[in-house]
Design an enzyme around this catalytic site. Structure first.
Site, PDB file in Angstrom:
ATOM      1  N   LYS A  98      31.395  17.151  23.588  1.00 37.20           N
ATOM      2  CA  LYS A  98      30.754  16.158  24.618  1.00 37.20           C
ATOM      3  C   LYS A  98      30.112  16.808  25.649  1.00 37.20           C
ATOM      4  O   LYS A  98      30.365  17.859  26.019  1.00 37.20           O
ATOM      5  CB  LYS A  98      32.074  15.233  25.269  1.00 37.20           C
ATOM      6  CG  LYS A  98      31.471  13.949  25.856  1.00 37.20           C
ATOM      7  CD  LYS A  98      32.822  13.171  26.427  1.00 37.20           C
ATOM      8  CE  LYS A  98      32.586  11.979  27.303  1.00 37.20           C
ATOM      9  NZ  LYS A  98      33.533  11.394  27.691  1.00 37.20           N
ATOM     10  N   SER A 116      33.322   6.241  26.792  1.00 35.19           N
ATOM     11  CA  SER A 116      32.133   7.074  27.161  1.00 35.19           C
ATOM     12  C   SER A 116      31.917   7.954  26.081  1.00 35.19           C
ATOM     13  O   SER A 116      30.778   8.431  25.797  1.00 35.19           O
ATOM     14  CB  SER A 116      32.189   7.809  28.600  1.00 35.19           C
ATOM     15  OG  SER A 116      33.278   8.790  28.563  1.00 35.19           O
ATOM     16  N   SER A 149      38.064   6.556  27.518  1.00 32.31           N
ATOM     17  CA  SER A 149      36.949   7.175  27.013  1.00 32.31           C
ATOM     18  C   SER A 149      36.860   7.746  25.714  1.00 32.31           C
ATOM     19  O   SER A 149      36.007   8.013  24.929  1.00 32.31           O
ATOM     20  CB  SER A 149      36.520   8.019  28.090  1.00 32.31           C
ATOM     21  OG  SER A 149      35.504   7.014  28.826  1.00 32.31           O
TER      22      SER A 149
END
Lengths: 484, 508, 99
Positions: free
Chosen positions: A76, A151, A175
């Site tokens: 990420k 997210s 997330s």
């Protein structure tokens, strides 16, 4: 090849069925082919990955290869990766080349994995749809008109579409788990303090925890064993050594007590989702698990408390972005105030600015007690609910998300509605417990996830339950059309 | 205009304050009969740790700009703080030394504000639960009286970087070497009533931190800085006046002058019917006046909240006990011991214990050669102190070691040389000409104690001054000194003056 | 919060918000109102706030210098640095700095 789990890929490499270079090229090809449709990657580190793959092949030749040597993964884009752009999906850090590796990144490098790139996300990890990215929204591989959740939406979409066998994520209020649920992947958020936060760009320090998006619980256990553990650079990691999470995967779940919090099965819960969860429960019961109802009386106050605490911490954590030492700097500031105000206003997106303002408000004098302190008190009540519940059960089961993947743009104008996406995941972060979302079935061709919550530092147990469930089901083996 | 007039009016009454500094013109003794001054100090002391409070960066003073600012100090995205153990130990030492309460559990907080030398946009400090609270320090008002100054709290926090306003044309340059250095902020109660008391307290604090070895106390380098809160109120009133805060004073003299000028300013305003505004001031040491710092446009709202990247700091009884055991003798204890053990006056003891190195030097001198403490004290306060001041050296930089000074004093004690000759020897020693014995030998300065030799010199002097001899014998006994002087001169100072005296009286 | 109060808040947070943009941020009121209402349903007068999910103690780091000078490498990331200093518009005149 892309259908293989990490366990299977590692075996292929060790059996010399393919080389690390071939494997890396294979996944790079998939990324290059499919990413334009998904927008799951912000940066593809092709050159670095190919070099690392050659290095990994040398390790195999020299007999120094480890279990995970040569396994491609992605990070990420809020894990600092030395020498590689680390943007947090923000214009603010569009020009930022991290000067160091996050602890998680160096641990996974050390274990032999190869990073193929940095995945898209909501800016500064704030969002539940991945629509808040400076680099544009990520699409859900199950339906390109829908969001993948957020997210960690880029990591989830990339793993769901099998562009990468596994990817790291972070989870502040859901997330990892919510996008896992919306994309038919396995997503684990460990206990707060289990994995180092050093080098992970902070959103809300007391809630953030790094985890993984994978195809299976077994893969999650393999990678988590490498990621977890004490870090002298993070005061909030626990000193006790992390176990080998793979060792207990196959334990029997006969007699295991699973709690169902009534509060997480409200009357208005989508009946189709409830049906999927009920089927999963019957599956677990068939393996000898005992399902019992429990109460978490304050759990529905999680969202309000979260939307005070997270913005409060974020308003302070994001104060460092001032255009002075790194990051975006506005053109021609007339004075210092202008430098601050325009650099920040021009480079932060709307959602980030919203949360900074809310956080600034709730910490300011006159409001601190009514908002921040009250939220931290609610937080204790929620933690106490869980502590009490774990006196009578071994794990807690809920739906991961109240809905399946929603249409792009359908909630982006309605913040309050968007915020409720995390209604079942947020309380877990407030309490700091470990939790995993696994594929449980489909509603209207869209994936549904179930969430298993474990007691503190009992990741082994939820991985064990998840693995046993996946041994008996094949939901997690489903691949979205067009990505087969 | 009025200020000038006032200055003139006050000048004659204030001559004792000295004329060099403007502040002396504003001592405002005129009004001090009607007003009471209330002062509290906030002192920031840099701790002598090798590394920073929350990072492993170096802390050496004077390093090239930004070479001691690593990823954590620069607040790079993703970095986290980890607390320095030694800083905690030093804070506990301080807490024990001021008889304060050591919090068994204290927490760190973020103080949020934007400033370019504050890289994170917040300072990690302690707010609600500081590590030290409720201590005190006794200060000497004069030889007999002391006053107890209460210390409300002392907490750990990180320093900010430095803004260099003149480094680059039209721009402010930021050097972050200092960012993150460990500080303790020491907050006194408003117990101080005059600039003199404030300075006495500050000096006592300065002595203490140096004794404890937790700070070098170097004020020029900014390792010991002071903010002063001042208010005045009518003597018969119970209600406190509005206070101002004068920031960042880095010398005892500036503290004294800043308080004096601020008190004068406040009294002037109040006496002319005005009101004091609560504000932050800077002291202009050139103009010798306080003036408002340009404030940020919005009011301060630091939005303190518990630092989520750090956990509560827990201190065990065992830790406190072991630090207590290792605590050095403190200034007040040493002062009392010097008086009791060495029979020194309070004045001497105060001088010798004002700093740790001086006290150590003193004790090394007397123990090296069994030197009379009073003799050692006199020499240290006289010759040695003058020589050090002359070259602006501290005692540890002294050209003469304690052992060497002891050897010199030993030679006075055993009558090898006189006190006067000893000064010559001291001078030579200072210039590295050798040890006392070597210089005495080389220069032939050994005292003449042979009676016949002195007798011969006396005879010669008497013979050469018949008129004075007659005058003496006719009752002008004051002339004894005249003869002693001549004999000493003839011996080039080497004769023992007492012996000369005795022998002369006999002969005359 | 009135638009003026939102602007004041934005200044405190160092975010420039123009008059045209204010509209976008007025939903903050609704969010804060909702959140407060739900939280106030509970009497928490006897509850201790919880700041960390794990109630552990701070660990201490030995006082050792572990970082070496990386100034030039790190300063590559700054938009404006000269003479090895990070540069900002002139802050306040010399001799009056209070930091």
């Amino acid at each position: 090849m892309h259908r293989k789990t990490i366990t299977e890929l590692a075996e292929a490499l060790h059996q010399k069925e393919c080389s690390c270079l071939e494997l890396t090229r294979y996944f790079l090809d998939r990324i290059n082919r499919y990413n334009p449709a998904l927008n799951a990657f912000i940066t593809i580190t092709e050159k670095e990955a190919l070099e690392a793959a050659q290095e990994a092949d040398r390790a195999f030749q020299q007999g120094t290869a480890k279990k995970l040597t040569g396994i491609p993964i992605a990070h990420k884009d809020l894990f600092c990766t030395k020498g590689v752009k680390t943007s947090c999906a923000s214009k603010m850090l569009d020009n930022f080349i991290a000067p160091y590796d996050a602890t998680v990144v160096s641990k996974l490098n050390h274990a032999g994995t190869i990073s193929l790139g940095k995945t898209n996300m909501d800016e500064f990890a704030m969002g539940a749809s991945n629509e808040n990215s400076f680099y544009g929204p990520v699409k859900n591989p199950w339906d390109l008109t829908r969001v993948p959740g957020g997210s960690s939406g880029g990591s989830a979409a990339a793993v769901a579409a099998h562009l990468i066998p596994a990817a790291t994520g972070t989870d502040t209020g859901g997330s990892i788990r919510q996008p896992a649920a919306l994309t038919n992947t396995t997503g684990i958020k460990p206990t707060y303090g289990r994995v180092s936060r050093f080098g992970i760009i902070a959103f809300a320090s007391s809630l953030d925890q790094a985890g993984l998006l994978t195809q299976t619980a077994e893969d999650a256990a393999l990678l988590l064993t490498e990621m977890a553990g004490f870090d002298s650079y993070d005061s909030t990691t626990v000193e006790e050594a992390a176990p080998d999470f793979t060792k207990t995967l196959n334990n029997s779940i006969h007699g295991l007590k699973i709690g169902l919090p009534q509060e997480c099965f409200p009357e208005h819960l989508d009946p189709k989702i409830k049906t999927v969860i009920d089927q999963a429960l019957r599956q677990l019961e068939s393996q000898g698990a005992i399902i019992q109802e429990i109460k978490l009386p304050h759990v529905m106050m999680g969202i309000p408390a979260y939307y005070i605490i997270a913005p409060a911490e974020c308003s302070s954590n994001l104060a460092r972005y001032d255009g002075i030492r790194y990051g975006y700097r506005c053109k021609g500031p007339v004075d210092l105030q202008d430098l601050y105000e325009r650099s920040r206003a021009e480079a932060f997106g709307d959602e980030v600015k919203h949360r900074i303002l809310i956080g600034t408000y709730v910490l300011s004098s006159g409001y601190y007690d009514a908002y921040y302190i009250q939220a931290q008190k609610i937080r204790r009540l929620i933690k106490n609910d869980f502590v009490k519940a774990f006196q009578s059960v071994d794990a807690i089961l809920t739906p991961t998300s109240p809905t399946t993947a929603f249409k792009l743009g359908s909630k982006s104008k309605d913040r309050v509605n968007m915020y409720t996406s995390d209604i079942f995941t947020v309380p877990v972060n407030l309490a700091g417990l470990p939790s995993i979302s696994i594929p449980a079935g489909f509603v209207d061709q869209l994936p549904v996830g179930l969430q298993l919550i474990g007691n503190y530092f009992d990741e082994s147990r939820i991985l064990n339950v998840a693995h046993r469930f996946q041994q008996a089901t094949d939901w997690h083996r489903q691949i979205p059309k067009n990505f087969e | 205009m009025t200020e000038l007039a006032q200055k003139d009016e006050r000048r004659d009454k204030n001559e004792h304050c000295g004329q060099i500094f403007n502040a002396s013109d504003r001592c405002s003794h005129i009004s001090s009969t009607n007003w009471e001054t209330i002062i509290g100090l906030e002192v920031h002391t840099q701790l002598l740790t090798q590394s920073k409070l929350f990072s492993g960066s170096a802390t050496a003073y004077g390093a090239d700009v930004n070479t001691q600012a690593g990823i954590i100090d620069l607040a790079m995205p993703g970095v986290l703080p980890v607390l320095n153990q030694e800083a905690v130990t030093m804070a506990i030492k301080f807490g024990l030394a001021i008889h304060g309460h050591i919090a068994r559990r204290s927490i760190f907080a973020r103080k949020n504000y934007f400033y370019p030398d504050l890289p994170k946009g917040y300072q990690i400090t302690q707010h609600e639960l500081p590590i030290i609270s409720d201590g005190y320090l006794d200060i000497a008002l004069d030889d007999k009286n002391t006053k107890r100054i209460h210390i409300t709290r002392a907490h750990l926090e990180e320093d900010s970087g430095k803004s260099l306003h003149e480094a680059v044309r039209g721009m402010t340059g930021i050097d972050l070497n200092r960012a993150g250095i460990a500080l303790i902020e020491i907050v006194s109660a408003p117990d101080l009533r005059s600039a003199e008391e404030a300075v006495a307290y500050l000096k006592a604090l300065h002595t203490l931190v140096r004794y404890l070895g937790i700070s070098d106390g170097n004020m020029q380098e900014g390792s010991f800085r002071c903010d002063v809160n001042v208010s005045v109120k009518p003597k018969d009133s119970d209600q406190l006046g509005t206070r101002t805060e004068t920031k960042n004073l880095n010398s005892f003299r500036f503290v004294e002058h800043a308080i004096q000028s601020e008190v004068a300013r406040q009294i002037k305003i109040l006496e002319s019917g005005g009101k004091i505004i609560q504000e932050t001031l800077a002291f202009d040491s050139v103009k010798n006046e306080t003036r408002p710092l340009r404030e940020k446009e919005e009011s301060h709202d630091y939005r303190y909240f518990p630092e989520p990247d750090l956990l509560p700091l827990v201190i065990t009884e065992e830790t406190i006990e072991s630090i207590q055991k290792a605590l050095p003798e403190l200034p007040a204890e040493k002062f009392n011991r010097f008086i009791a053990q060495y029979h020194l006056s309070a004045y001497d003891a105060h001088f010798l214990t004002a700093d740790h190195d001086t006290a150590n030097y003193f004790e090394s001198v007397i123990h090296a050669e069994a030197i009379d403490p009073k003799l050692a004290a006199n020499w240290m306060m006289g010759e040695l102190s003058a020589a050090l001041n002359n070259e602006n050296l501290s005692i540890i930089q002294s050209a003469i070691s304690a052992e060497h000074l002891a050897q010199l004093l030993k030679r006075i004690q055993d009558n090898t040389i006189s006190g006067a000759i000893a000064k010559t020897v001291f001078e030579a020693m200072w210039h590295q000409e050798g040890t006392a014995d070597v210089i005495i030998e080389k220069k032939g300065l050994k005292q003449i104690t042979d009676t016949s030799e002195i007798d011969t010199m006396i005879d010669e002097v008497i013979a050469a001054n018949p008129e004075e001899l007659a005058a003496y014998r006719s009752g002008k006994t004051k002339l004894l000194g005249f003869f002693v002087g001549l004999v000493m001169q003839r011996s080039k100072g080497k004769a023992n003056p007492q012996q000369v005296n005795q022998l002369l009286i006999k002969k005359l | 919060m009135t638009p003026d109060e939102i602007k004041k808040l934005a200044r405190l947070a160092r975010l420039k918000i123009t008059d045209e943009e204010i509209e976008k941020y007025t939903d903050i009121n609704a969010i804060l109102q909702l959140v407060k209402e739900i939280m106030q349903e509970k009497d928490t007068s006897t509850v201790e706030p919880l700041c960390h999910p794990l109630e552990l103690e701070q660990r201490l780091r030995p006082d050792i210098v572990t970082e070496s000078n990386q100034r030039d490498y790190l300063q590559e990331r700054a938009s404006l640095a000269n003479y090895s200093l990070y540069l900002v518009p002139q802050v306040i005149p010399p001799n009056t700095k209070n930091k």
